[in-house]
Design a protein around this motif. Structure first.
Motif, PDB file in Angstrom:
ATOM      1  N   PHE A 116       0.830  -1.211   0.000  1.00  0.00           N
ATOM      2  CA  PHE A 116       0.000   0.000   0.000  1.00  0.00           C
ATOM      3  C   PHE A 116       0.862   1.258   0.000  1.00  0.00           C
ATOM      4  O   PHE A 116       0.562   2.242  -0.692  1.00  0.00           O
ATOM      5  CB  PHE A 116      -0.927   0.012   1.220  1.00  0.00           C
ATOM      6  CG  PHE A 116      -1.908  -1.125   1.259  1.00  0.00           C
ATOM      7  CD1 PHE A 116      -2.500  -1.599   0.099  1.00  0.00           C
ATOM      8  CD2 PHE A 116      -2.250  -1.719   2.460  1.00  0.00           C
ATOM      9  CE1 PHE A 116      -3.404  -2.646   0.124  1.00  0.00           C
ATOM     10  CE2 PHE A 116      -3.160  -2.762   2.503  1.00  0.00           C
ATOM     11  CZ  PHE A 116      -3.740  -3.228   1.330  1.00  0.00           C
ATOM     12  N   ALA A 117       1.931   1.239   0.797  1.00  0.00           N
ATOM     13  CA  ALA A 117       2.805   2.411   0.889  1.00  0.00           C
ATOM     14  C   ALA A 117       3.412   2.747  -0.470  1.00  0.00           C
ATOM     15  O   ALA A 117       3.494   3.918  -0.856  1.00  0.00           O
ATOM     16  CB  ALA A 117       3.909   2.166   1.915  1.00  0.00           C
ATOM     17  N   GLU A 118       3.832   1.730  -1.203  1.00  0.00           N
ATOM     18  CA  GLU A 118       4.410   1.960  -2.520  1.00  0.00           C
ATOM     19  C   GLU A 118       3.380   2.546  -3.482  1.00  0.00           C
ATOM     20  O   GLU A 118       3.706   3.423  -4.299  1.00  0.00           O
ATOM     21  CB  GLU A 118       4.984   0.660  -3.078  1.00  0.00           C
ATOM     22  CG  GLU A 118       6.258   0.213  -2.362  1.00  0.00           C
ATOM     23  CD  GLU A 118       6.837  -1.061  -2.930  1.00  0.00           C
ATOM     24  OE1 GLU A 118       6.252  -1.619  -3.897  1.00  0.00           O
ATOM     25  OE2 GLU A 118       7.884  -1.512  -2.419  1.00  0.00           O
ATOM     26  N   LYS A 119       2.121   2.102  -3.384  1.00  0.00           N
ATOM     27  CA  LYS A 119       1.074   2.631  -4.254  1.00  0.00           C
ATOM     28  C   LYS A 119       0.772   4.088  -3.909  1.00  0.00           C
ATOM     29  O   LYS A 119       0.528   4.910  -4.800  1.00  0.00           O
ATOM     30  CB  LYS A 119      -0.197   1.788  -4.127  1.00  0.00           C
ATOM     31  CG  LYS A 119      -0.039   0.351  -4.596  1.00  0.00           C
ATOM     32  CD  LYS A 119       0.450   0.282  -6.035  1.00  0.00           C
ATOM     33  CE  LYS A 119       0.676  -1.144  -6.496  1.00  0.00           C
ATOM     34  NZ  LYS A 119       1.250  -1.220  -7.856  1.00  0.00           N
ATOM     35  N   GLN A 160      -3.570   0.743  12.097  1.00  0.00           N
ATOM     36  CA  GLN A 160      -3.173   0.368  10.741  1.00  0.00           C
ATOM     37  C   GLN A 160      -2.775   1.565   9.890  1.00  0.00           C
ATOM     38  O   GLN A 160      -1.919   1.456   9.000  1.00  0.00           O
ATOM     39  CB  GLN A 160      -4.288  -0.428  10.044  1.00  0.00           C
ATOM     40  CG  GLN A 160      -5.473   0.382   9.556  1.00  0.00           C
ATOM     41  CD  GLN A 160      -6.472   0.720  10.645  1.00  0.00           C
ATOM     42  OE1 GLN A 160      -6.295   0.330  11.802  1.00  0.00           O
ATOM     43  NE2 GLN A 160      -7.526   1.425  10.285  1.00  0.00           N
ATOM     44  N   VAL A 161      -3.359   2.732  10.148  1.00  0.00           N
ATOM     45  CA  VAL A 161      -3.017   3.922   9.372  1.00  0.00           C
ATOM     46  C   VAL A 161      -1.630   4.429   9.759  1.00  0.00           C
ATOM     47  O   VAL A 161      -0.805   4.761   8.902  1.00  0.00           O
ATOM     48  CB  VAL A 161      -4.076   5.036   9.561  1.00  0.00           C
ATOM     49  CG1 VAL A 161      -3.665   6.294   8.804  1.00  0.00           C
ATOM     50  CG2 VAL A 161      -5.442   4.557   9.095  1.00  0.00           C
ATOM     51  N   ASP A 162      -1.356   4.473  11.044  1.00  0.00           N
ATOM     52  CA  ASP A 162      -0.050   4.939  11.502  1.00  0.00           C
ATOM     53  C   ASP A 162       1.057   4.000  11.029  1.00  0.00           C
ATOM     54  O   ASP A 162       2.146   4.446  10.637  1.00  0.00           O
ATOM     55  CB  ASP A 162      -0.037   5.050  13.028  1.00  0.00           C
ATOM     56  CG  ASP A 162       1.206   5.763  13.530  1.00  0.00           C
ATOM     57  OD1 ASP A 162       1.342   6.967  13.264  1.00  0.00           O
ATOM     58  OD2 ASP A 162       2.053   5.114  14.173  1.00  0.00           O
ATOM     59  N   HIS A 163       0.778   2.692  11.062  1.00  0.00           N
ATOM     60  CA  HIS A 163       1.775   1.728  10.586  1.00  0.00           C
ATOM     61  C   HIS A 163       2.058   1.941   9.100  1.00  0.00           C
ATOM     62  O   HIS A 163       3.207   1.859   8.660  1.00  0.00           O
ATOM     63  CB  HIS A 163       1.287   0.299  10.820  1.00  0.00           C
ATOM     64  CG  HIS A 163       2.276  -0.749  10.390  1.00  0.00           C
ATOM     65  ND1 HIS A 163       3.445  -0.996  11.080  1.00  0.00           N
ATOM     66  CD2 HIS A 163       2.282  -1.590   9.312  1.00  0.00           C
ATOM     67  CE1 HIS A 163       4.129  -1.951  10.456  1.00  0.00           C
ATOM     68  NE2 HIS A 163       3.446  -2.322   9.388  1.00  0.00           N
ATOM     69  N   LYS A 166       4.319   4.844   8.714  1.00  0.00           N
ATOM     70  CA  LYS A 166       5.683   4.465   9.106  1.00  0.00           C
ATOM     71  C   LYS A 166       6.403   3.757   7.965  1.00  0.00           C
ATOM     72  O   LYS A 166       7.597   3.971   7.732  1.00  0.00           O
ATOM     73  CB  LYS A 166       5.642   3.555  10.335  1.00  0.00           C
ATOM     74  CG  LYS A 166       5.311   4.260  11.633  1.00  0.00           C
ATOM     75  CD  LYS A 166       5.242   3.275  12.790  1.00  0.00           C
ATOM     76  CE  LYS A 166       4.893   3.984  14.099  1.00  0.00           C
ATOM     77  NZ  LYS A 166       4.740   3.015  15.225  1.00  0.00           N
ATOM     78  N   ARG A 167       5.675   2.896   7.259  1.00  0.00           N
ATOM     79  CA  ARG A 167       6.285   2.180   6.133  1.00  0.00           C
ATOM     80  C   ARG A 167       6.585   3.145   4.984  1.00  0.00           C
ATOM     81  O   ARG A 167       7.583   2.993   4.282  1.00  0.00           O
ATOM     82  CB  ARG A 167       5.373   1.050   5.653  1.00  0.00           C
ATOM     83  CG  ARG A 167       5.136  -0.046   6.681  1.00  0.00           C
ATOM     84  CD  ARG A 167       6.415  -0.511   7.337  1.00  0.00           C
ATOM     85  NE  ARG A 167       7.381  -1.033   6.360  1.00  0.00           N
ATOM     86  CZ  ARG A 167       8.647  -1.300   6.649  1.00  0.00           C
ATOM     87  NH1 ARG A 167       9.122  -1.069   7.865  1.00  0.00           N
ATOM     88  NH2 ARG A 167       9.455  -1.784   5.713  1.00  0.00           N
ATOM     89  N   MET A 168       5.727   4.128   4.769  1.00  0.00           N
ATOM     90  CA  MET A 168       6.006   5.166   3.767  1.00  0.00           C
ATOM     91  C   MET A 168       7.316   5.875   4.098  1.00  0.00           C
ATOM     92  O   MET A 168       8.150   6.106   3.220  1.00  0.00           O
ATOM     93  CB  MET A 168       4.858   6.174   3.717  1.00  0.00           C
ATOM     94  CG  MET A 168       3.563   5.660   3.132  1.00  0.00           C
ATOM     95  SD  MET A 168       2.211   6.858   3.336  1.00  0.00           S
ATOM     96  CE  MET A 168       2.868   8.296   2.482  1.00  0.00           C
ATOM     97  N   LYS A 169       7.466   6.228   5.359  1.00  0.00           N
ATOM     98  CA  LYS A 169       8.670   6.918   5.823  1.00  0.00           C
ATOM     99  C   LYS A 169       9.899   6.023   5.681  1.00  0.00           C
ATOM    100  O   LYS A 169      10.989   6.495   5.355  1.00  0.00           O
ATOM    101  CB  LYS A 169       8.473   7.337   7.281  1.00  0.00           C
ATOM    102  CG  LYS A 169       9.671   7.984   7.943  1.00  0.00           C
ATOM    103  CD  LYS A 169       9.944   9.370   7.412  1.00  0.00           C
ATOM    104  CE  LYS A 169      11.044  10.056   8.208  1.00  0.00           C
ATOM    105  NZ  LYS A 169      11.423  11.366   7.650  1.00  0.00           N
ATOM    106  N   LYS A 170       9.711   4.720   5.903  1.00  0.00           N
ATOM    107  CA  LYS A 170      10.828   3.780   5.792  1.00  0.00           C
ATOM    108  C   LYS A 170      11.297   3.666   4.347  1.00  0.00           C
ATOM    109  O   LYS A 170      12.498   3.600   4.067  1.00  0.00           O
ATOM    110  CB  LYS A 170      10.380   2.405   6.293  1.00  0.00           C
ATOM    111  CG  LYS A 170      11.501   1.378   6.410  1.00  0.00           C
ATOM    112  CD  LYS A 170      12.388   1.666   7.600  1.00  0.00           C
ATOM    113  CE  LYS A 170      13.411   0.568   7.800  1.00  0.00           C
ATOM    114  NZ  LYS A 170      14.299   0.827   8.962  1.00  0.00           N
TER     115      LYS A 170
END
Length: 252
Positions: A116-119, A160-163, A166-170
């Motif tokens: 999801f973060a990549e999308k 789930q939104v905060d996680h 976090k993955r976007m930031k990673k």
């Protein structure tokens, strides 16, 4: 992805074989293991962010031009101004897409967060209003996750939104993130219409930060009526944000 992380994923998969979150098939490649989706399912999950989209809610247009019919109706019936400049959405909350969110949100398949973060980052990179968010030195754009309702983390064990943020930031370390919005207890939203949802949330979402805001991108998992996004945007505007955008992974 660095070599050590690839080795770690392959070793973990060898010891604890995983299955595709959609089809249940074997995950063989490192990228499949990392995202918890086989290559075929990754290709089959097509974003809705192509073709003609509503300039307000981001949903695909069928026969309309620029703005979808529901947004036109809301513009005529809603009281007060609209606080966000524009929204983007990625997947409809139906069929296999609904299954994806279920696997992530309720069954806690954390690997899907990277997918999801990549999308989301693809949307940010593609859209002129957002692409500068990939560079702190230029943009000044701040990522703001929608705050969880009180007790949610205690009940479900996570946000789930905060996680996802976090993955976007990673993935993109240059992103600026602030958790400046907090939420008080309110009525359950599910049975309420859009206007009642907005009324229910007024005064329940508040700002708690000393950071100066200019342009903000609010992140949420599901867009239903847009009421949560609207109230979050109004609070951010009231505390100095010049432009507020929103992005949701799914739309109902």
């Amino acid at each position: 992805m660095n070599i050590l992380y690839q080795i770690y994923l392959q070793l973990k998969h060898f010891l604890f074989p995983g299955a595709c979150a959609l089809c249940g098939g074997n995950l063989l490649k490192s990228n499949e293991i990392r995202l918890s989706l086989c290559s075929q399912c990754q290709a089959a999950v097509e974003p809705a962010t192509c073709g003609s989209l509503c300039s307000l809610c981001g949903k695909p247009l069928i026969t309309e031009i620029d703005t979808c019919l529901p947004c036109r109706n809301r513009e005529q019936t809603d009281l007060g101004e609209r606080y966000y400049e524009r929204l983007w959405v990625i997947y409809p909350y139906i069929g296999k897409y609904r299954q994806l969110l279920t696997e992530y949100k309720f069954r806690k398949n954390l690997y899907l967060a990277d997918f999801f973060a990549e999308k989301i980052l693809e949307v940010i990179e593609r859209e002129p209003e957002l692409k500068d968010a990939l560079s702190n030195e230029v943009s000044g754009i701040m990522i703001v996750p929608v705050p969880p309702r009180p007790g949610k983390i205690k009940e479900s064990g996570w946000d789930q939104v905060d996680h996802l943020v976090k993955r976007m930031k990673k993935i993109k370390v240059c992103l600026s993130v602030t958790r400046c919005l907090k939420r008080k207890k309110s009525k359950v939203q599910k049975s309420l219409n859009r206007k009642d949802r907005i009324d229910n949330l007024k005064g329940k979402i508040y700002f708690k930060s000393k950071k100066e805001l200019k342009t903000v991108l609010i992140i949420d998992d599901v867009l239903t009526t847009g009421s949560t996004m609207e109230v979050c945007a109004s609070v951010l505007k009231a505390h100095g944000a010049e432009k507020v955008y929103g992005l949701c992974v799914f739309y109902d």
